[in-house]
Design a protein around this motif. Structure first.
Motif, PDB file in Angstrom:
ATOM      1  N   PHE A   1       0.838  -1.198   0.000  1.00 15.03           N
ATOM      2  CA  PHE A   1       0.000   0.000   0.000  1.00 15.03           C
ATOM      3  C   PHE A   1       0.873   1.248   0.000  1.00 15.03           C
ATOM      4  O   PHE A   1       0.681   2.168  -0.809  1.00 15.03           O
ATOM      5  N   TYR A   2       1.869   1.271   0.867  1.00 11.91           N
ATOM      6  CA  TYR A   2       2.759   2.435   0.921  1.00 11.91           C
ATOM      7  C   TYR A   2       3.584   2.574  -0.356  1.00 11.91           C
ATOM      8  O   TYR A   2       3.871   3.692  -0.807  1.00 11.91           O
ATOM      9  N   MET A   3       3.968   1.451  -0.961  1.00  9.53           N
ATOM     10  CA  MET A   3       4.697   1.535  -2.229  1.00  9.53           C
ATOM     11  C   MET A   3       3.809   2.102  -3.335  1.00  9.53           C
ATOM     12  O   MET A   3       4.277   2.860  -4.188  1.00  9.53           O
ATOM     13  N   THR A   4       2.532   1.732  -3.301  1.00  7.36           N
ATOM     14  CA  THR A   4       1.587   2.264  -4.276  1.00  7.36           C
ATOM     15  C   THR A   4       1.406   3.765  -4.092  1.00  7.36           C
ATOM     16  O   THR A   4       1.356   4.529  -5.063  1.00  7.36           O
ATOM     17  N   ILE A   5       1.321   4.192  -2.828  1.00  8.86           N
ATOM     18  CA  ILE A   5       1.194   5.621  -2.534  1.00  8.86           C
ATOM     19  C   ILE A   5       2.413   6.371  -3.059  1.00  8.86           C
ATOM     20  O   ILE A   5       2.296   7.417  -3.722  1.00  8.86           O
ATOM     21  N   LEU A   6       3.599   5.832  -2.800  1.00  7.38           N
ATOM     22  CA  LEU A   6       4.821   6.499  -3.246  1.00  7.38           C
ATOM     23  C   LEU A   6       4.880   6.562  -4.772  1.00  7.38           C
ATOM     24  O   LEU A   6       5.345   7.561  -5.341  1.00  7.38           O
TER      25      LEU A   6
END
Length: 456
Positions: free
Chosen positions: A286-291
């Protein structure tokens, strides 16, 4: 060799000619290791080995990254030791691992001069520097009529694979996870059988391996966690929040550098029926997608109005936080654990992050940078995401008026002070520091500062 110059394993012009001839008239493919330091179940390596040419594995110690690190940075030692194992493994197959130290944009022309390269394979990376590097690399290799082929490897789902109905990215975890989980099946978690194609590694004589000293680094004596998380999954959900218990997986370092496959980790979570750990693996994605979709959030607040906050940024208080001398024992224990081990329990990461940004009103970016310099398992997406969550400025973050009370956190998760006493031996004595700030005062101060900024 001075730090900052590339270490060439190729040697003289004569040896360059010999190596170029060894690649044959038909040319070779190169597989470029980065955040995927394993031979098994490696997407890019699998596709390279199934391609039309023999494959020479490559790793570049990237000076653009390493020049910013301390000379005893333990992560460099971990990478180095892992590469030795890979090198030994491919040598048993009659091949070798090509290793350089330098800036990729300067190294690659040398590689192309030495080898008849037809294609370069590698795996995706999602951080801002890596994206810029790979865009430049694609342009350069294309200009040389060399194919640049990249693959998904460090996540189950990436980029635009998990989107809302209107094709925009999720910014709240729960609906993201529902779709992530619903889409999950054996197709996405199946291992790539690279070992079936090792015969396609380029046959080549042993290549030189620059030493840590050649690159300006020293060997770290820090102990690295082993890949032994399976036994912890049965009680992970029940015990993961208690820092005195060794009940977390410590797999972050291995996911960060790819010494364990994310597909293997997800399969293990499913097999153990550990839904909590599975959701933690999804948080990482999820955080990688946000980044990926919001690259500005690596350096600025995801919620842009939070950049209006007037931080105190007291350097003396920041140093007290860094060294674990705030007078708040659960905070100090966490920071001392970080400084000594290169790791901190996840519950305590939240507590220390909240304390810095809210009790001390110090910019979350200061804390993020300090963690980046210390954490063995540092991943930009997760670290930035976690810090912005604690500060309230991130997507799906804790509301700004939620201020962790360190005393209540201690009562709930370390009531017998076992964790605290391990890392703060002077706790309970006159030698222990007085609290750097009073909790109620700090809470009222941060609420006013945030309210003023967000209402302006």
């Amino acid at each position: 060799m001075n730090r900052g110059t590339e270490s060439s394993p190729l040697g003289t012009e004569e040896s360059i000619k010999l190596k170029k001839s060894s690649s044959g008239d038909s040319g070779i493919s190169i597989f470029w290791f980065r955040r995927d330091l394993r031979l098994a179940d490696n997407a890019g390596l699998y596709h390279a080995l199934k391609g039309d040419h023999s494959v020479l594995p490559l790793f570049i110690f990237d000076a653009n990254i390493l020049e910013k690190l301390a000379k005893d940075d333990a992560r460099v030692t971990f990478i180095y030791q892992t590469l030795i194992k890979i090198k030994e493994a491919v040598q048993k197959k009659g091949s070798d691992l090509l290793i350089y130290y330098g800036k990729p944009e300067e190294i690659w022309p040398k590689i192309l001069k030495a080898y008849h390269v037809k294609a370069v394979y590698t795996n995706h990376d999602y951080e801002p520097y890596a994206r810029e590097r790979d865009d430049n690399m694609a342009e350069f290799l294309t200009s040389e009529n060399i194919a640049f082929k990249t693959f998904k490897d460090q996540v189950i789902f990436e980029k635009d694979e998990i989107l809302k109905a209107d094709k925009t990215p999720y910014t709240v975890f729960t609906p993201f996870y529902k779709q992530w989980y619903a889409k999950l099946n054996t197709f996405y978690t199946k291992a790539y059988p690279t070992e079936k194609y090792f015969k396609n590694l380029l046959k080549i004589k042993a290549l030189e391996f620059p030493t840590l000293k050649d690159m300006g680094f020293e060997k770290s004596e820090l102990e690295f966690p082993k890949i032994d998380y399976k036994d912890k999954l049965d009680h992970y959900a029940k015990e993961r929040d208690f820092p005195a218990l060794d009940s977390t997986t410590h797999v972050g370092l291995h996911l960060r550098f790819g010494t364990v496959s994310i597909r293997q980790a997800v399969r293990d979570a499913i097999e153990a029926k550990s839904s909590v750990w599975l959701s933690e693996l999804a948080w990482r994605e999820f955080y990688m997608t946000i980044l990926w979709h919001f690259p500005y959030s690596a350096f600025d607040s995801f919620k842009k109005q939070y950049d209006k906050i007037i931080w105190r940024n007291n350097e003396v208080e920041f140093k007290a936080w860094c060294t674990g001398n705030t007078g708040y024992p659960i905070v100090d224990a966490g920071m001392r654990q970080l400084n000594e081990m290169g790791w901190m329990h996840n519950r305590i990461r939240m507590v220390t992050g909240s304390f810095l940004s809210k009790h001390l009103l110090i910019d979350w970016r200061w804390g993020e940078a300090y963690f980046a310099s210390k954490l063995l398992d540092y991943e930009m997406a997760s670290n930035v995401g976690g810090w912005q969550w604690a500060a309230g400025s991130g997507n799906d973050a804790a509301p700004y008026f939620r201020v962790f009370n360190p005393e209540l956190q201690t009562k709930k998760f370390d009531s017998k002070f076992e964790y605290i006493k391990k890392w703060v031996p002077e706790f309970g004595t006159e030698k222990y520091a007085q609290p750097i700030v009073e909790h109620t005062f700090a809470r009222e101060r941060v609420l006013k500062a945030f309210k003023d900024a967000l209402s302006s």
